[in-house]
Structure formats: C-alpha cells, structure tokens
Design a protein around this motif. Structure first.
Motif, mmCIF file in Angstrom:
data_model
loop_
_atom_site.group_PDB
_atom_site.id
_atom_site.type_symbol
_atom_site.label_atom_id
_atom_site.label_comp_id
_atom_site.label_asym_id
_atom_site.label_seq_id
_atom_site.Cartn_x
_atom_site.Cartn_y
_atom_site.Cartn_z
ATOM 1 N N ASN A 6 0.855 -1.177 0.000
ATOM 2 C CA ASN A 6 0.000 0.000 0.000
ATOM 3 C C ASN A 6 0.895 1.231 0.000
ATOM 4 O OD1 ASN A 6 0.783 0.491 2.705
ATOM 5 N ND2 ASN A 6 -1.017 -0.542 3.530
ATOM 6 N N SER A 7 0.322 2.385 0.215
ATOM 7 C CA SER A 7 1.117 3.606 0.158
ATOM 8 C C SER A 7 2.099 3.729 1.322
ATOM 9 C CB SER A 7 0.196 4.826 0.125
ATOM 10 O OG SER A 7 -0.574 4.872 1.314
ATOM 11 N N ILE A 8 1.932 2.905 2.351
ATOM 12 C CA ILE A 8 2.782 3.003 3.535
ATOM 13 C C ILE A 8 3.773 1.856 3.629
ATOM 14 C CG2 ILE A 8 2.758 3.073 6.052
ATOM 15 C CD1 ILE A 8 0.446 4.884 5.832
ATOM 16 N N LEU A 9 3.322 0.633 3.399
ATOM 17 C CA LEU A 9 4.164 -0.548 3.587
ATOM 18 C C LEU A 9 4.140 -1.466 2.379
ATOM 19 C CD1 LEU A 9 3.450 -2.002 7.154
ATOM 20 C CD2 LEU A 9 5.489 -0.816 6.384
ATOM 21 N N ARG A 10 5.237 -2.210 2.261
ATOM 22 C CA ARG A 10 5.313 -3.328 1.317
ATOM 23 C C ARG A 10 5.865 -4.497 2.107
ATOM 24 N NH1 ARG A 10 7.146 -4.352 -4.565
ATOM 25 N NH2 ARG A 10 8.274 -6.300 -4.329
ATOM 26 N N ARG A 29 3.802 13.097 10.687
ATOM 27 C CA ARG A 29 2.787 13.356 11.716
ATOM 28 C C ARG A 29 1.365 13.202 11.189
ATOM 29 N NH1 ARG A 29 4.963 17.203 14.160
ATOM 30 N NH2 ARG A 29 5.458 16.021 15.992
ATOM 31 N N TYR A 30 1.078 13.737 10.022
ATOM 32 C CA TYR A 30 -0.294 13.710 9.525
ATOM 33 C C TYR A 30 -0.719 12.333 9.010
ATOM 34 C CZ TYR A 30 2.033 14.550 5.034
ATOM 35 O OH TYR A 30 2.858 14.473 3.945
ATOM 36 N N HIS A 31 0.196 11.361 8.973
ATOM 37 C CA HIS A 31 -0.139 9.993 8.560
ATOM 38 C C HIS A 31 -0.009 8.986 9.696
ATOM 39 C CE1 HIS A 31 0.800 11.052 4.161
ATOM 40 N NE2 HIS A 31 -0.494 10.806 4.246
ATOM 41 N N MET A 32 0.157 9.450 10.926
ATOM 42 C CA MET A 32 0.466 8.523 12.025
ATOM 43 C C MET A 32 -0.615 7.464 12.242
ATOM 44 S SD MET A 32 3.500 8.825 12.904
ATOM 45 C CE MET A 32 3.483 7.683 14.268
ATOM 46 N N SER A 33 -1.876 7.808 12.115
ATOM 47 C CA SER A 33 -2.905 6.787 12.336
ATOM 48 C C SER A 33 -2.826 5.709 11.255
ATOM 49 C CB SER A 33 -4.304 7.404 12.395
ATOM 50 O OG SER A 33 -4.631 7.998 11.170
ATOM 51 N N GLU A 34 -2.564 6.101 10.008
ATOM 52 C CA GLU A 34 -2.404 5.128 8.926
ATOM 53 C C GLU A 34 -1.148 4.292 9.125
ATOM 54 O OE1 GLU A 34 -3.099 6.754 4.838
ATOM 55 O OE2 GLU A 34 -3.456 8.577 6.003
ATOM 56 N N ILE A 35 -0.073 4.920 9.590
ATOM 57 C CA ILE A 35 1.184 4.207 9.829
ATOM 58 C C ILE A 35 0.989 3.169 10.924
ATOM 59 C CG2 ILE A 35 3.545 4.468 10.731
ATOM 60 C CD1 ILE A 35 3.530 7.260 9.260
ATOM 61 N N LYS A 36 0.363 3.560 12.024
ATOM 62 C CA LYS A 36 0.120 2.615 13.116
ATOM 63 C C LYS A 36 -0.757 1.457 12.657
ATOM 64 C CE LYS A 36 0.842 5.745 16.974
ATOM 65 N NZ LYS A 36 0.288 6.343 18.192
ATOM 66 N N HIS A 37 -1.767 1.758 11.871
ATOM 67 C CA HIS A 37 -2.645 0.702 11.361
ATOM 68 C C HIS A 37 -1.859 -0.255 10.455
ATOM 69 C CE1 HIS A 37 -6.237 -1.318 10.027
ATOM 70 N NE2 HIS A 37 -5.902 -1.073 8.771
ATOM 71 N N SER A 38 -1.008 0.287 9.588
ATOM 72 C CA SER A 38 -0.204 -0.549 8.697
ATOM 73 C C SER A 38 0.771 -1.413 9.491
ATOM 74 C CB SER A 38 0.550 0.308 7.683
ATOM 75 O OG SER A 38 -0.347 0.877 6.761
ATOM 76 N N LEU A 39 1.349 -0.873 10.552
ATOM 77 C CA LEU A 39 2.252 -1.660 11.391
ATOM 78 C C LEU A 39 1.484 -2.774 12.108
ATOM 79 C CD1 LEU A 39 4.615 1.122 12.795
ATOM 80 C CD2 LEU A 39 5.117 -0.580 11.007
ATOM 81 N N GLN A 40 0.252 -2.504 12.491
ATOM 82 C CA GLN A 40 -0.578 -3.555 13.093
ATOM 83 C C GLN A 40 -0.862 -4.664 12.073
ATOM 84 O OE1 GLN A 40 -3.883 -1.215 14.442
ATOM 85 N NE2 GLN A 40 -2.968 -0.811 16.448
ATOM 86 N N ILE A 41 -1.095 -4.293 10.839
ATOM 87 C CA ILE A 41 -1.294 -5.279 9.775
ATOM 88 C C ILE A 41 -0.023 -6.096 9.586
ATOM 89 C CG2 ILE A 41 -1.648 -5.569 7.283
ATOM 90 C CD1 ILE A 41 -3.561 -3.124 7.453
#
Length: 135
Positions: A6-10, A29-41
């Motif tokens: 996705n736009s955050i992780l591969r 900073r403005y993507h932290m919620s998406e980053i945390k969600h991607s790390l959880q995935i």
C-alpha cells in the motif's frame, strides 16, 4: 511473494528462508494513524504466517515526528512484535546518522524495559542482514 503493498508498507515474504522484508515507513505526523494501522497489519501478517525472521529496511525512512512520538511508536511496535514468535529482527540502518542515533536510543530503552523478546541487530547492507538472518 508480496503479501501487502500500500502507500505506507510493502511486505515481501520468502517462505524458503522464512524472512519477511519490510521497508520501514516514513514517519509523518499527519499519517500517524495510517502508519500505526499498517504496522498492526504487519504484525498480524507475522502472526498469521508464523514468521520467525524480519528484515526492516530503514535506510531511506524520513522522520518528521518528535523524539517522544518516535520513542512511543518504537515501544508500541516492539511490544506488538514480542507478542509474535519472531526470533530475529535485522535492521538496515538509516543513511541519516541522526535518525540512526535516535533509533538506537529507542531500541536500548526497549531492551532496558524488557519489551524485546527477540534478537535485534543493525546492518549497513542488505546482504549482511540477510546472511545474519539465515544463520
């Protein structure tokens, strides 16, 4: 095989070596919620595939959050990873020496608190990291 992109992780997994390769995301900073969600995935993927070896590539990661937010994210990630059956985590160190110094401080703090239940090593090249993971 690519498990997620996705736009955050591969997430790229090699079942023959049991190594999951991940490019660590830019910390904005403005993507932290998406980053945390991607790390959880990512952690859920590690759990689902019973991955034992992880290669985190932080060479080009940019850090646009403050030290406290970065430390907190590291502590959350190490706790989530410790709840899996990971045995080894190889880090590819950032090209930016300031980012690497910050990361080492965070890792050391996580070690002191007992949050890391796996081996962690830092490398300058992917070849060295893969060799250590395969050993």
């Amino acid at each position: 095989m690519i498990l997620l992109q996705n736009s955050i992780l591969r997430l790229e997994y090699d079942p023959a070596t049991d190594i999951l390769q991940v490019r660590y995301p830019d910390l904005q900073r403005y993507h932290m919620s998406e980053i945390k969600h991607s790390l959880q995935i990512m952690v859920q993927t590690i759990r689902n595939y019973d991955v034992r070896k992880l290669l985190l590539d932080a060479r080009t990661t940019s850090v646009e959050i403050d030290d406290e937010e970065n430390r907190q994210l590291t502590m959350e990630l190490t706790a989530m990873l410790s709840a899996t059956r990971l045995a080894k985590v190889a880090r590819l160190q950032p090209f930016d020496p300031e980012n690497e110094a910050r990361a080492q401080r965070n890792i050391e703090e996580a070690r002191k608190t007992g949050a890391i239940a796996y081996e962690v090593a830092t490398f300058a090249t992917p070849a060295a990291a893969l060799e250590w993971l395969k050993a």
